[in-house]
Design an enzyme around this catalytic site. Structure first.
Site, PDB file in Angstrom:
ATOM      1  CE  LYS A 169      10.653  66.619  45.744  1.00  0.00           C
ATOM      2  NZ  LYS A 169      11.152  67.443  46.839  1.00  0.00           N
ATOM      3  NE  ARG A 202       7.850  62.647  51.973  1.00  0.00           N
ATOM      4  CZ  ARG A 202       7.310  62.784  50.763  1.00  0.00           C
ATOM      5  NH1 ARG A 202       8.089  63.136  49.742  1.00  0.00           N
ATOM      6  NH2 ARG A 202       6.028  62.571  50.562  1.00  0.00           N
TER       7      ARG A 202
END
Length: 336
Positions: free
Chosen positions: A278, A313
């Protein structure tokens, strides 16, 4: 209304009155009691109300065959041309299957297949196109591997086609609020679900997101979604929660959620942490390109495991798995 955040520990010297965190690898004997209108305070875990204690300590039942008494890796398979970190790399079905083989060989316990990018600024694609991207790949994976498969979608027709192709779980970044038919389908099909928090749609979610108290606001949102899903007949034991790192959050919001992640065990559901590659990892770590953010992503993943997140994840499966094995051996004394 108080909220209870257990302070996770993994020391070998464990007090006699320590409690197991979600039946997993951590324990706690102290809890931070949080309020919206009063200062936080620390209380002994033994002083927890009965319902809160049960939700914080009870072992999590297996979901889609995953043993949640230990951390599990969810490998990301984006069959899209425009995902933020690997758009186009696995768009071709043969490339997607080869990448799945590598992820499973590297330690992925479940594969998450997505055909629509939900990165900030992205727009939705036609149903037929999303099905065309995902269903054949899921069928090909199912024909080759017994691994559980998750369909990452906001749409009931896509989930239906994925289920028919062999998917075992529905992972909705919109928290089952985008398509009113998706949650009823999951209940009807008896599929477990992952419900994620996002503030706004991908088109606008990073335009000045605001919260009164980011951790408590998201806790309340997820609690409400769990109630809605259980009312439809989806058992709480078959619901995974995801606070939605990077989905309608600033860097500061993301860090607060990571620091308070153990709060979400109070929902009585397994926690999925999806922080891999991210933007905030690049901002702090100094990596402009998403594909170069593996070290930072692994650091955040291990911080999540230290707060009891049951599912990670991740894009970089093999590297995360190696780090996780070393973390478990060096801190818990657990040899793989």
């Amino acid at each position: 209304m108080p909220y209870y955040r257990p302070i996770p520990r993994f020391d070998h010297v464990r007090p006699a009155d320590a409690l197991p965190l979600a039946g997993g690898w951590l324990w706690f004997d102290t809890v931070e009691e949080l309020h919206r209108d009063a200062p936080a305070r620390l209380i002994p875990a033994r002083d927890l109300p009965a319902e809160a204690m049960t939700r914080l300590t009870a072992p999590r039942a297996p979901i889609a065959g995953l043993d949640l008494s230990r951390p599990q890796l969810m490998g990301i398979l984006n069959v899209t041309p425009d995902s933020f970190s690997d758009g186009g790399l696995h768009f071709d079905p043969a490339d997607a299957l080869a990448h799945t083989d590598r992820m499973i060989d590297g330690g992925a316990a479940i594969v998450d297949v997505g055909g629509e990018s939900t990165r900030p600024g992205s727009t939705k694609i036609p149903l037929d196109e999303e099905i065309r991207r995902t269903a054949p790949v899921i069928a090909a994976i199912r024909a080759r591997h017994p691994v559980p498969i998750s369909i990452d979608t906001r749409k009931a027709p896509v989930a239906r086609a994925a289920r028919d192709a062999g998917a075992d779980l529905i992972n909705d970044v919109a928290g089952f609020t985008f398509d009113p038919e998706l949650a009823p389908f999951a209940a009807e099909a008896g599929l477990p679900v992952c419900v994620m928090h996002a503030q706004g749609t991908p088109e606008i979610m990073q335009k000045d997101p605001r919260y009164d108290h980011v951790a408590l606001d998201i806790y309340d949102y997820l609690s409400g979604r769990i109630e809605a899903l259980t009312a439809l007949g989806i058992p709480r034991a078959q619901i995974i929660v995801d606070p939605g790192i990077g989905f309608g959050k600033t860097l500061e919001h993301n860090l607060t959620l990571l620091q308070t992640l153990s709060l979400f065990h109070g929902l009585g559901c397994p926690i999925l942490l999806g922080a891999s590659r991210k933007r905030f990892i690049g901002t702090i770590g100094g990596s402009d390109e998403a594909r170069h953010r593996a070290p930072g992503s692994i650091a955040v993943a291990l911080a999540g495991v230290a707060q009891g997140a049951q599912i990670l994840r991740v894009h970089d499966v093999r590297e995360t798995n190696e780090a996780l094995r070393l973390w478990q051996a060096s801190t818990l004394g657990q040899m793989p």
